[in-house]
Design a protein around this motif. Structure first.
Motif, PDB file in Angstrom:
ATOM      1  N   MET A  50     -46.392 -19.497 -31.412  1.00  0.00           N
ATOM      2  CA  MET A  50     -45.963 -18.117 -31.611  1.00  0.00           C
ATOM      3  C   MET A  50     -46.736 -17.167 -30.700  1.00  0.00           C
ATOM      4  O   MET A  50     -46.155 -16.245 -30.118  1.00  0.00           O
ATOM      5  N   LEU A  51     -48.040 -17.379 -30.577  1.00  0.00           N
ATOM      6  CA  LEU A  51     -48.857 -16.515 -29.720  1.00  0.00           C
ATOM      7  C   LEU A  51     -48.493 -16.696 -28.248  1.00  0.00           C
ATOM      8  O   LEU A  51     -48.476 -15.731 -27.481  1.00  0.00           O
ATOM      9  N   THR A  52     -48.180 -17.927 -27.873  1.00  0.00           N
ATOM     10  CA  THR A  52     -47.756 -18.210 -26.506  1.00  0.00           C
ATOM     11  C   THR A  52     -46.433 -17.510 -26.216  1.00  0.00           C
ATOM     12  O   THR A  52     -46.269 -16.855 -25.178  1.00  0.00           O
ATOM     13  N   PHE A  53     -45.488 -17.641 -27.128  1.00  0.00           N
ATOM     14  CA  PHE A  53     -44.197 -16.967 -26.995  1.00  0.00           C
ATOM     15  C   PHE A  53     -44.392 -15.461 -26.904  1.00  0.00           C
ATOM     16  O   PHE A  53     -43.780 -14.789 -26.069  1.00  0.00           O
ATOM     17  N   HIS A  54     -45.228 -14.913 -27.768  1.00  0.00           N
ATOM     18  CA  HIS A  54     -45.487 -13.477 -27.855  1.00  0.00           C
ATOM     19  C   HIS A  54     -45.988 -12.928 -26.513  1.00  0.00           C
ATOM     20  O   HIS A  54     -45.461 -11.925 -26.009  1.00  0.00           O
TER      21      HIS A  54
END
Length: 158
Positions: A50-54
């Motif tokens: 999720m943090l990578t996507f964000h």
């Protein structure tokens, strides 16, 4: 080195290859994360995926503006990660991040110095410099989270 070149270098440091501020970067931290680890939830924290996507979401959104397009991203969608159910899907997300991060840095390098003080899309967003600096700072913030989540995942597996 011009201001745009310095900004591009700082951006590459946090995402692609630097060690100066955090002694690590996104590429280094994510290089050994499996897709299963990337989607593993630790308590109420966001997942590594999720943090990578964000971070990629914001990079891609700013790239669009730097290429002459509109600012189309919305904060409310910045964590809308489609399900990752395989190593291939995880690698695809990572490859998009690396590609768009390099594109982002290259576009910054091409900016004339005076552009940094111009309004970014709308006055409420401040200047180009503020937004580029903000992207760098935002990336370091989430890099720290990813680093801690990796440590928590390793300690929970023991």
């Amino acid at each position: 080195m011009s201001s745009p070149s310095q900004l591009a270098k700082r951006f590459r440091e946090v995402i692609l290859d630097g060690l100066w501020i955090a002694n690590t970067n996104f590429k280094d931290q994510l290089s050994d994360v499996t897709w299963e680890q990337a989607v593993t939830k630790v308590d109420s924290l966001n997942t590594i995926a999720m943090l990578t996507f964000h971070i990629h979401y914001y990079i891609a959104g700013i790239v669009n503006v730097l290429e002459g397009g509109e600012l189309e991203i919305k904060d409310k969608f910045s964590f809308d990660l489609p399900p990752i159910e395989s190593a291939e899907q995880w690698e695809e997300l990572l490859n998009k991040l690396w590609t768009d991060a390099e594109k982002f840095a290259g576009l910054i390098e091409e900016l004339p110095d005076g552009k940094l003080d111009e309004v970014f899309v709308d006055g409420k967003y401040g200047t180009y410099l503020r937004n580029i600096d903000g992207m760098i700072e935002h990336s370091y913030y989430h890099l720290g989270q990813i680093t801690l989540i990796k440590k928590l995942l390793k300690s929970n597996l023991k």
